[in-house]
Design an enzyme around this catalytic site. Structure first.
Site, PDB file in Angstrom:
ATOM      1  N   LYS A  72       0.863  -1.188   0.000  1.00  0.00           N
ATOM      2  CA  LYS A  72       0.000   0.000   0.000  1.00  0.00           C
ATOM      3  C   LYS A  72       0.899   1.238   0.000  1.00  0.00           C
ATOM      4  O   LYS A  72       1.911   1.270   0.720  1.00  0.00           O
ATOM      5  CB  LYS A  72      -0.896  -0.019   1.241  1.00  0.00           C
ATOM      6  CG  LYS A  72      -1.894   1.128   1.275  1.00  0.00           C
ATOM      7  CD  LYS A  72      -2.959   0.920   2.339  1.00  0.00           C
ATOM      8  CE  LYS A  72      -2.528   1.408   3.697  1.00  0.00           C
ATOM      9  NZ  LYS A  72      -3.660   1.561   4.636  1.00  0.00           N
ATOM     10  N   GLN A 143     -12.425   7.890  10.627  1.00  0.00           N
ATOM     11  CA  GLN A 143     -12.086   6.859  11.615  1.00  0.00           C
ATOM     12  C   GLN A 143     -13.111   6.787  12.739  1.00  0.00           C
ATOM     13  O   GLN A 143     -13.401   5.711  13.253  1.00  0.00           O
ATOM     14  CB  GLN A 143     -10.685   7.115  12.198  1.00  0.00           C
ATOM     15  CG  GLN A 143      -9.554   6.810  11.240  1.00  0.00           C
ATOM     16  CD  GLN A 143      -9.550   5.356  10.811  1.00  0.00           C
ATOM     17  OE1 GLN A 143     -10.035   4.466  11.496  1.00  0.00           O
ATOM     18  NE2 GLN A 143      -9.009   5.119   9.639  1.00  0.00           N
ATOM     19  N   ASP A 164     -16.282  16.390  18.631  1.00  0.00           N
ATOM     20  CA  ASP A 164     -15.347  16.874  17.611  1.00  0.00           C
ATOM     21  C   ASP A 164     -15.100  18.347  17.890  1.00  0.00           C
ATOM     22  O   ASP A 164     -15.981  19.067  18.369  1.00  0.00           O
ATOM     23  CB  ASP A 164     -15.910  16.681  16.192  1.00  0.00           C
ATOM     24  CG  ASP A 164     -14.821  16.782  15.116  1.00  0.00           C
ATOM     25  OD1 ASP A 164     -14.404  15.726  14.599  1.00  0.00           O
ATOM     26  OD2 ASP A 164     -14.380  17.915  14.805  1.00  0.00           O
ATOM     27  N   ASP A 232      -0.189   8.958  20.327  1.00  0.00           N
ATOM     28  CA  ASP A 232      -0.246   9.591  21.646  1.00  0.00           C
ATOM     29  C   ASP A 232      -0.665  11.056  21.539  1.00  0.00           C
ATOM     30  O   ASP A 232      -0.279  11.882  22.362  1.00  0.00           O
ATOM     31  CB  ASP A 232       1.104   9.472  22.365  1.00  0.00           C
ATOM     32  CG  ASP A 232       2.259  10.030  21.534  1.00  0.00           C
ATOM     33  OD1 ASP A 232       2.051  10.327  20.326  1.00  0.00           O
ATOM     34  OD2 ASP A 232       3.366  10.188  22.082  1.00  0.00           O
TER      35      ASP A 232
END
Ligand SMILES: NC(=O)c1ccc[n+]([C@@H]2O[C@H](COP(=O)([O-])OP(=O)(O)OC[C@H]3O[C@@H](n4cnc5c(N)ncnc54)[C@H](O)[C@@H]3O)[C@@H](O)[C@H]2O)c1
Length: 324
Positions: A72, A143, A164, A232
């Site tokens: 990919k 996602q 969000d 992270d």
């Protein structure tokens, strides 16, 4: 010599195949079991970095038992939304493992979105409480959607909280996901509200080299499972230090990312997803543990799924045959 052909599958073709999430999770489980037994070839991903926080990575893998070999070539551009373009785009090539001949080229946007959600759910199978009922999704993008869909395949969800930074992105997510699922989807004003009452927490914002992480120690409640899709960038050092168990999908790639500056405050994972899927390392050991999966996203995730997309596309006459 006879003319050689390959099948080109555009983004619309791959979407039309519409492989279901349960099948994708199963394919990943098979592939990770293979990895646990050392039967997957997957060199670390080389990449180029054209802009700060942007990447274009080459991701090859070979899974012999699945007769899957390929690569990919995928990019991630956090600022793409300003141009109306996806964060993640790219192409995937499948090769015949016996001859090396390329037999398919496909857009990998859909696949990347779905296999990443599936990896969150697969890790949750070993690390989350089976009766988990509430999910918190922090970042309502591509996602956020596929991770929620994958978790909904394996867990009896009754409610999901969504946050969000962009109110319009959150509103769209709540409307779309409410139409898709029978359980309740609640938009929240503050990120903490999506974490503190959730059994399953997914962070899926931008991956940043120098983030100001949001999730603090004490937010994730005992017994909860987290999936840090954005490395992270969302979980702070103290929140990571509080985890009872951290897994990754590949130790070597975790060490690589650590060596280039990510995960400086993240305790080393005790297991990878291959070890968990193969039963070589234990999953969750008590209902009180806080667990976290840090799946970095592996070439083998893609190679586990892409041949099935190809097979179904051929069956249904989708795509365009091209001369090699
Ligand atoms: N680990 C993996 O295997 C893997 C695979 C694919 C993508 N990713 C990563 O997942 C992340 C999301 O990708 P995507 O395709 O969903 O992108 P996307 O652009 O579709 O969604 C990102 C969302 O994050 C929101 N956002 C930005 N900053 C935020 C903040 N501080 N708090 C809450 N929301 C915030 C944006 O408004 C947007 O809705 C990226 O970092 C990408 O690199 C990881």
């Amino acid at each position: 010599m006879t003319a050689q052909k390959l099948l080109y599958l555009s983004r619309a073709d791959v979407e039309a195949v519409n492989l279901d999430m349960a099948t994708i999770i199963n394919l990943l489980e098979t592939a990770f079991r293979e990895k646990g037994h050392g039967r997957v070839e997957m060199p670390p991903k080389p990449g180029i970095h054209t802009l700060p926080d942007a990447f274009i990575h080459a991701m090859p893998a070979y899974i012999p038992s699945m007769k899957s070999a390929g690569i990919k070539w995928v990019s991630g551009y956090p600022e793409n939304f300003k141009r109306g373009l996806p964060y993640i785009t790219g192409l995937l090539i499948l090769n015949d493992a016996e001859t090396g001949m390329p037999y398919a080229v496909m857009d990998c946007t859909w696949l990347t979105a779905f296999r990443t959600g599936a990896a969150t759910a697969l890790a949750a199978k070993y690390l989350a409480r089976p009766a988990s009922e509430t999910a918190g999704i922090l970042a309502c993008g591509v996602q956020g959607r596929t991770n929620l869909e994958a978790l909904a395949c394996l867990f009896p969800l009754k409610r999901a909280y969504a946050y969000d930074i962009l109110p319009e992105a959150q509103e769209k997510f709540v409307a779309e996901m409410s139409a898709k699922f029978k359980f309740e989807i609640i938009g929240v004003q503050e990120p903490k509200q999506a974490v503190v009452d959730s059994d399953l927490v997914v962070s899926s914002g931008p991956i940043l080299k120098h983030p100001t992480p949001t999730i603090q120690a004490g937010w994730l409640r005992p017994g909860a499972y987290g999936s840090a899709v954005d490395f992270d960038s969302y979980f702070s050092g103290p929140a990571l230090a509080q985890m009872d168990r951290i897994s990754t999908d590949d130790h070597a790639q975790f060490r690589y990312y650590k060596s280039v500056g990510y995960f400086q405050q993240t305790p080393d994972p005790y297991a990878d997803l291959g070890e968990l899927a193969a039963g070589l390392k234990p999953g969750r050991q008590s209902p009180q543990e806080r667990t976290l999966a840090i799946n970095l996203g592996l070439a083998m995730d893609d190679m586990a799924v892409a041949p099935e997309i190809y097979r179904r596309a051929v069956e249904r006459g989708l795509g365009t045959w091209l001369a090699l």
